[in-house]
Enzyme design. Structure first.
Site, PDB file in Angstrom:
ATOM      1  N   SER A   1     -17.603 -45.436  27.056  1.00 31.58           N
ATOM      2  CA  SER A   1     -18.959 -44.895  27.217  1.00 31.58           C
ATOM      3  C   SER A   1     -18.862 -43.429  27.596  1.00 31.58           C
ATOM      4  O   SER A   1     -17.940 -43.022  28.316  1.00 31.58           O
ATOM      5  CB  SER A   1     -19.699 -45.646  28.324  1.00 31.58           C
ATOM      6  OG  SER A   1     -20.898 -44.963  28.666  1.00 31.58           O
TER       7      SER A   1
ATOM      8  N   TYR B   1     -20.261 -48.627  36.715  1.00 33.22           N
ATOM      9  CA  TYR B   1     -20.154 -48.787  35.253  1.00 33.22           C
ATOM     10  C   TYR B   1     -19.326 -47.648  34.653  1.00 33.22           C
ATOM     11  O   TYR B   1     -18.415 -47.880  33.855  1.00 33.22           O
ATOM     12  CB  TYR B   1     -21.567 -48.819  34.662  1.00 33.22           C
ATOM     13  CG  TYR B   1     -21.638 -48.810  33.154  1.00 33.22           C
ATOM     14  CD1 TYR B   1     -21.479 -49.983  32.414  1.00 33.22           C
ATOM     15  CD2 TYR B   1     -21.888 -47.630  32.457  1.00 33.22           C
ATOM     16  CE1 TYR B   1     -21.564 -49.978  31.025  1.00 33.22           C
ATOM     17  CE2 TYR B   1     -21.983 -47.615  31.076  1.00 33.22           C
ATOM     18  CZ  TYR B   1     -21.819 -48.787  30.360  1.00 33.22           C
ATOM     19  OH  TYR B   1     -21.905 -48.759  28.982  1.00 33.22           O
TER      20      TYR B   1
HETATM   21  P1  NAP Z   1     -26.278 -55.348  24.891  1.00 28.23           P
HETATM   22  O1  NAP Z   1     -27.294 -55.088  23.837  1.00 28.23           O
HETATM   23  O2  NAP Z   1     -26.719 -55.514  26.299  1.00 28.23           O
HETATM   24  O3  NAP Z   1     -25.404 -56.617  24.448  1.00 28.23           O
HETATM   25  C1  NAP Z   1     -24.374 -57.034  25.280  1.00 28.23           C
HETATM   26  C2  NAP Z   1     -23.557 -58.086  24.584  1.00 28.23           C
HETATM   27  O4  NAP Z   1     -22.475 -58.456  25.460  1.00 28.23           O
HETATM   28  C3  NAP Z   1     -24.332 -59.352  24.294  1.00 28.23           C
HETATM   29  O5  NAP Z   1     -23.853 -59.879  23.081  1.00 28.23           O
HETATM   30  C4  NAP Z   1     -23.969 -60.252  25.476  1.00 28.23           C
HETATM   31  O6  NAP Z   1     -24.043 -61.650  25.161  1.00 28.23           O
HETATM   32  C5  NAP Z   1     -22.521 -59.849  25.695  1.00 28.23           C
HETATM   33  N1  NAP Z   1     -22.035 -60.141  27.043  1.00 28.23           N
HETATM   34  C6  NAP Z   1     -22.528 -59.723  28.244  1.00 28.23           C
HETATM   35  N2  NAP Z   1     -21.794 -60.224  29.251  1.00 28.23           N
HETATM   36  C7  NAP Z   1     -20.820 -60.964  28.681  1.00 28.23           C
HETATM   37  C8  NAP Z   1     -19.768 -61.751  29.193  1.00 28.23           C
HETATM   38  N3  NAP Z   1     -19.556 -61.862  30.519  1.00 28.23           N
HETATM   39  N4  NAP Z   1     -18.959 -62.390  28.320  1.00 28.23           N
HETATM   40  C9  NAP Z   1     -19.156 -62.299  26.980  1.00 28.23           C
HETATM   41  N5  NAP Z   1     -20.145 -61.561  26.433  1.00 28.23           N
HETATM   42  C10 NAP Z   1     -20.964 -60.909  27.282  1.00 28.23           C
HETATM   43  O7  NAP Z   1     -25.190 -54.169  24.925  1.00 28.23           O
HETATM   44  P2  NAP Z   1     -24.875 -52.975  23.892  1.00 28.23           P
HETATM   45  O8  NAP Z   1     -25.771 -51.852  24.231  1.00 28.23           O
HETATM   46  O9  NAP Z   1     -24.802 -53.457  22.497  1.00 28.23           O
HETATM   47  O10 NAP Z   1     -23.416 -52.558  24.417  1.00 28.23           O
HETATM   48  C11 NAP Z   1     -22.217 -52.977  23.797  1.00 28.23           C
HETATM   49  C12 NAP Z   1     -21.071 -52.208  24.408  1.00 28.23           C
HETATM   50  O11 NAP Z   1     -21.271 -50.804  24.219  1.00 28.23           O
HETATM   51  C13 NAP Z   1     -20.910 -52.404  25.919  1.00 28.23           C
HETATM   52  O12 NAP Z   1     -19.541 -52.449  26.250  1.00 28.23           O
HETATM   53  C14 NAP Z   1     -21.581 -51.190  26.507  1.00 28.23           C
HETATM   54  O13 NAP Z   1     -21.097 -50.883  27.787  1.00 28.23           O
HETATM   55  C15 NAP Z   1     -21.203 -50.138  25.468  1.00 28.23           C
HETATM   56  N6  NAP Z   1     -22.101 -48.976  25.491  1.00 28.23           N
HETATM   57  C16 NAP Z   1     -23.419 -49.102  25.182  1.00 28.23           C
HETATM   58  C17 NAP Z   1     -24.248 -47.983  25.248  1.00 28.23           C
HETATM   59  C18 NAP Z   1     -25.707 -48.030  24.923  1.00 28.23           C
HETATM   60  O14 NAP Z   1     -26.414 -47.017  25.134  1.00 28.23           O
HETATM   61  N7  NAP Z   1     -26.236 -49.121  24.387  1.00 28.23           N
HETATM   62  C19 NAP Z   1     -23.697 -46.741  25.621  1.00 28.23           C
HETATM   63  C20 NAP Z   1     -22.352 -46.665  25.930  1.00 28.23           C
HETATM   64  C21 NAP Z   1     -21.552 -47.780  25.860  1.00 28.23           C
HETATM   65  P3  NAP Z   1     -25.437 -62.486  25.269  1.00 28.23           P
HETATM   66  O15 NAP Z   1     -26.262 -62.087  24.063  1.00 28.23           O
HETATM   67  O16 NAP Z   1     -25.011 -63.898  25.232  1.00 28.23           O
HETATM   68  O17 NAP Z   1     -26.094 -62.068  26.545  1.00 28.23           O
END
Ligand code: NAP
Length: 254
Positions: A145, A159
């Site tokens: 991130s 985080y």
């Molecule tokens: P999201 O929409 O909140 O989705 C999170 C995903 O992770 C969901 O599929 C969730 O499953 C799964 N998850 C959460 N806890 C888990 C666990 N303990 N074991 C297995 N699966 C788990 O997140 P996103 O925005 O797509 O983010 C994906 C990645 O990109 C993350 O690592 C995040 O830190 C990183 N990231 C995101 C952003 C952003 O702005 N969106 C920015 C920087 C980095 P369920 O559907 O079953 O809940």
């Protein structure tokens, strides 16, 4: 399924960036393990969508905080074919707090999901893909991130620090397995439109921050997925230990 079938495992594949990655992996003709923690309906709908388009996917429930669940996810991958890729995407954020307010439980969850889970999944992937273990090679892409460089003060330093660990793990593991056919890279997204912001208590965060971002907009999950797909592909055959900012210019300075 035939052992020649190439398989990619995506943790947290049910929603957001992970789901976009699953769709694009399936388009490349590889089978996908769509891991999810709780949201079975989303994972099942995605698997059905991929099957409809002629691809192969299975949904596997598993909490990356639990080692036994991780082993189960990888067994599901083995049953589909030969593992060639892991996307360490599952990640969580928490509500805005200063460090001097954070509970031990919060910190434990933050590091268990974002760091330990990624390490354990990487371990299982290396055991299958590394030539050291008789594997044929493959790729790991970790989700870092932009926060690892910003520190995210007054929001979620926990985080940001967990994602800093991911940057370091990417470099160290890449060097450990560089001569074993396994490439390890990371993408560092900026502000991406997904439900993660709502889970941190600020559903409108992407839209609110958009005017302050260099490109005046947040990114989409698919824009991150495309970078991940490239890093997993043979087109990135000489790229390892790289940390690619997919942030529309946010936090690109060291
Ligand atoms: P999201 O929409 O909140 O989705 C999170 C995903 O992770 C969901 O599929 C969730 O499953 C799964 N998850 C959460 N806890 C888990 C666990 N303990 N074991 C297995 N699966 C788990 O997140 P996103 O925005 O797509 O983010 C994906 C990645 O990109 C993350 O690592 C995040 O830190 C990183 N990231 C995101 C952003 C952003 O702005 N969106 C920015 C920087 C980095 P369920 O559907 O079953 O809940």
């Amino acid at each position: 399924m035939h052992e020649m079938t190439e398989v990619v495992l995506v943790t947290g594949g049910s929603r957001g960036i992970g789901a976009a990655v699953c769709r694009r992996v399936a388009e490349t003709g590889r089978a996908v393990v769509v891991n999810y923690a709780a949201n079975r309906a989303s994972a099942d709908a995605l698997v059905a969508e991929i099957a409809e388009a002629g691809g192969t996917a299975v949904a596997v429930q598993g909490d990356v905080r639990k080692e036994a669940d991780i082993l189960k996810m990888f067994e599901a991958a083995d049953a589909l074919g030969t593992l060639v890729g892991l996307v360490n995407n599952a990640g969580v954020v928490d509500s805005k707090q200063r460090v001097d307010e954070m509970s031990a439980e919060r910190l434990e969850r933050m590091f268990a999901v974002n760091v330990t889970g990624s390490f354990l999944c990487a371990r299982e992937a290396v055991k299958r893909m590394s030539t050291r273990y008789g594997g044929k090679g493959g790729g790991i892409v970790n989700l870092g991130s932009a926060s690892s460089k910003l520190g995210s003060p007054n929001q979620f330093v926990d985080y940001a620090a967990a994602k800093g660990a991911i940057d370091t793990m990417t470099v160290g593991l890449a060097l450990e397995v560089a001569e074993e056919g396994v490439r390890v890279n990371a993408v560092r997204p900026g502000i991406i439109e997904t439900e993660i912001h709502a889970s941190g208590g600020v559903p409108g965060r992407a839209a609110e921050l958009a005017p302050k971002l260099p490109m005046k907009r947040a990114g989409t999950a698919d824009e991150v997925a495309k970078a991940i797909i490239w890093l997993l592909s043979e087109d990135a055959s000489y790229t390892t230990g790289a940390i690619l900012d997919v942030s529309g210019g946010r936090a690109i300075l060291p």
